[in-house]
Design an enzyme around this catalytic site. Structure first.
Site, PDB file in Angstrom:
ATOM      1  N   SER A  72       0.773  -1.161  -0.038  1.00  0.00           N
ATOM      2  CA  SER A  72      -0.085   0.024   0.022  1.00  0.00           C
ATOM      3  C   SER A  72       0.899   1.131  -0.008  1.00  0.00           C
ATOM      4  CB  SER A  72      -0.883   0.076   1.107  1.00  0.00           C
ATOM      5  OG  SER A  72      -1.445  -1.169   1.561  1.00  0.00           O
TER       6      SER A  72
HETATM    7  N1  SAH Z   1      -0.746  -4.759   4.130  1.00  0.00           N
HETATM    8  C1  SAH Z   1      -0.220  -5.342   2.896  1.00  0.00           C
HETATM    9  C2  SAH Z   1      -0.749  -4.839   1.393  1.00  0.00           C
HETATM   10  C3  SAH Z   1      -1.917  -5.601   1.316  1.00  0.00           C
HETATM   11  S1  SAH Z   1      -2.363  -6.043  -0.275  1.00  0.00           S
HETATM   12  C4  SAH Z   1       1.250  -4.305   2.945  1.00  0.00           C
HETATM   13  O1  SAH Z   1       1.727  -3.851   3.831  1.00  0.00           O
HETATM   14  O2  SAH Z   1       2.180  -4.893   1.914  1.00  0.00           O
HETATM   15  C5  SAH Z   1      -3.636  -7.047   0.146  1.00  0.00           C
HETATM   16  C6  SAH Z   1      -3.258  -8.530   0.432  1.00  0.00           C
HETATM   17  O3  SAH Z   1      -4.393  -9.134   1.008  1.00  0.00           O
HETATM   18  C7  SAH Z   1      -2.808  -9.361  -0.634  1.00  0.00           C
HETATM   19  O4  SAH Z   1      -1.568 -10.083  -0.357  1.00  0.00           O
HETATM   20  C8  SAH Z   1      -3.777 -10.426  -0.873  1.00  0.00           C
HETATM   21  O5  SAH Z   1      -3.166 -11.792  -1.326  1.00  0.00           O
HETATM   22  C9  SAH Z   1      -4.189 -10.521   0.599  1.00  0.00           C
HETATM   23  N2  SAH Z   1      -5.691 -11.195   0.720  1.00  0.00           N
HETATM   24  C10 SAH Z   1      -6.932 -10.974  -0.203  1.00  0.00           C
HETATM   25  N3  SAH Z   1      -7.548 -11.717   0.148  1.00  0.00           N
HETATM   26  C11 SAH Z   1      -7.384 -12.403   1.323  1.00  0.00           C
HETATM   27  C12 SAH Z   1      -8.130 -13.214   2.062  1.00  0.00           C
HETATM   28  N4  SAH Z   1      -9.278 -13.704   2.100  1.00  0.00           N
HETATM   29  N5  SAH Z   1      -7.352 -13.779   3.236  1.00  0.00           N
HETATM   30  C13 SAH Z   1      -5.754 -13.407   3.562  1.00  0.00           C
HETATM   31  N6  SAH Z   1      -5.419 -12.802   2.661  1.00  0.00           N
HETATM   32  C14 SAH Z   1      -6.043 -11.883   1.595  1.00  0.00           C
END
Ligand code: SAH
Length: 225
Positions: A72
């Site tokens: 992000s």
């Molecule tokens: N917080 C992260 C950015 C998040 S991007 C950082 O600091 O880099 C969103 C993430 O959520 C992705 O890696 C994606 O694979 C994950 N994601 C999406 N759906 C999910 C779910 N149901 N359970 C766990 N992770 C999930």
């Protein structure tokens, strides 16, 4: 060798300047909580991005990471962290580990952090980075985060870092009374509202903070990756 040393020194110099500007710009854009700014100062974002993006690690932009996901934008990380108001006594749950950057920031502020990622590749990379930083209070799990972590509940703070049309109800169940939950709520493709929920006497209220764009929350654990 001498050339390589010069290149490394040049990178370090530029990186230090970029980090300084990064903090000043977060302050001038309204991030005032000193403990949040200190955490952002202490966590090196360059180790959470791909090597080819290390030179833009402190630009205020989201960047691509493995498995088609993104780390992000720092201003959004700062805003979410500040709004969560994390204290040293708090147990925190993050849904969407991604690179592990947000989890590291939370780890600097909270007592204990559980972060859940559906891709094993990302979870392993994030764990390795958190280990390098010595953040032993952050645990990474590979699972569908929509179910939360019932074995560790209740959580004082919950952060969802993937877009969802509705926050999965187990997360509200696992939120402690007087707890806060923040999530990008809205269409999975498009713009979401960054929504701050508070729980008080079992009742949930919410407030929209700003518009954001997150990658979608996807159901189920990812296969193979
Ligand atoms: N917080 C992260 C950015 C998040 S991007 C950082 O600091 O880099 C969103 C993430 O959520 C992705 O890696 C994606 O694979 C994950 N994601 C999406 N759906 C999910 C779910 N149901 N359970 C766990 N992770 C999930």
């Amino acid at each position: 060798m001498a050339d390589r040393n010069r290149r490394d020194e040049e990178f370090e110099r530029k990186n230090a300047e970029a980090r300084m500007e990064f903090l000043l710009s977060l302050r001038s854009r309204g991030i005032r909580d000193l403990k949040v700014l200190r955490a952002l100062e202490q966590v090196p974002r360059e180790i959470f991005v791909e090597a080819e993006h290390a030179n833009v690690a402190y630009a205020d932009q989201a960047l691509p990471i493995d498995c088609g996901q993104t780390i992000s934008q720092p201003f959004v990380v700062a805003t979410m962290t500040e709004a969560l108001d994390v204290g040293p006594q708090h147990k925190v749950l993050e849904l969407g580990t991604g690179s592990g950057y947000q989890a590291a920031i939370l780890g600097m502020l909270a007592k204990w952090v559980v972060t859940i990622e559906r891709y094993r590749t990302l979870a392993d990379l994030a764990s390795a980075r958190l280990r390098v930083l010595g953040l032993k209070n952050v645990t990474v799990r590979v699972a569908d985060g929509s179910f939360g972590a019932p074995d560790e509940a209740p959580f004082d703070r919950i952060i969802v870092t993937a877009a969802t049309e509705a926050v999965p109800s187990p997360l509200f169940d696992q939120l402690a009374d007087n707890g806060r939950l923040i999530a990008p709520v809205g269409p999975k493709a498009g713009v979401q509202a960054l929504r701050l929920f508070t729980k008080s006497g079992g009742k949930i209220d919410h407030l929209d903070l700003m518009s954001v764009r997150f990658v979608p929350l996807v159901e189920g654990k990812a296969v193979a990756l």
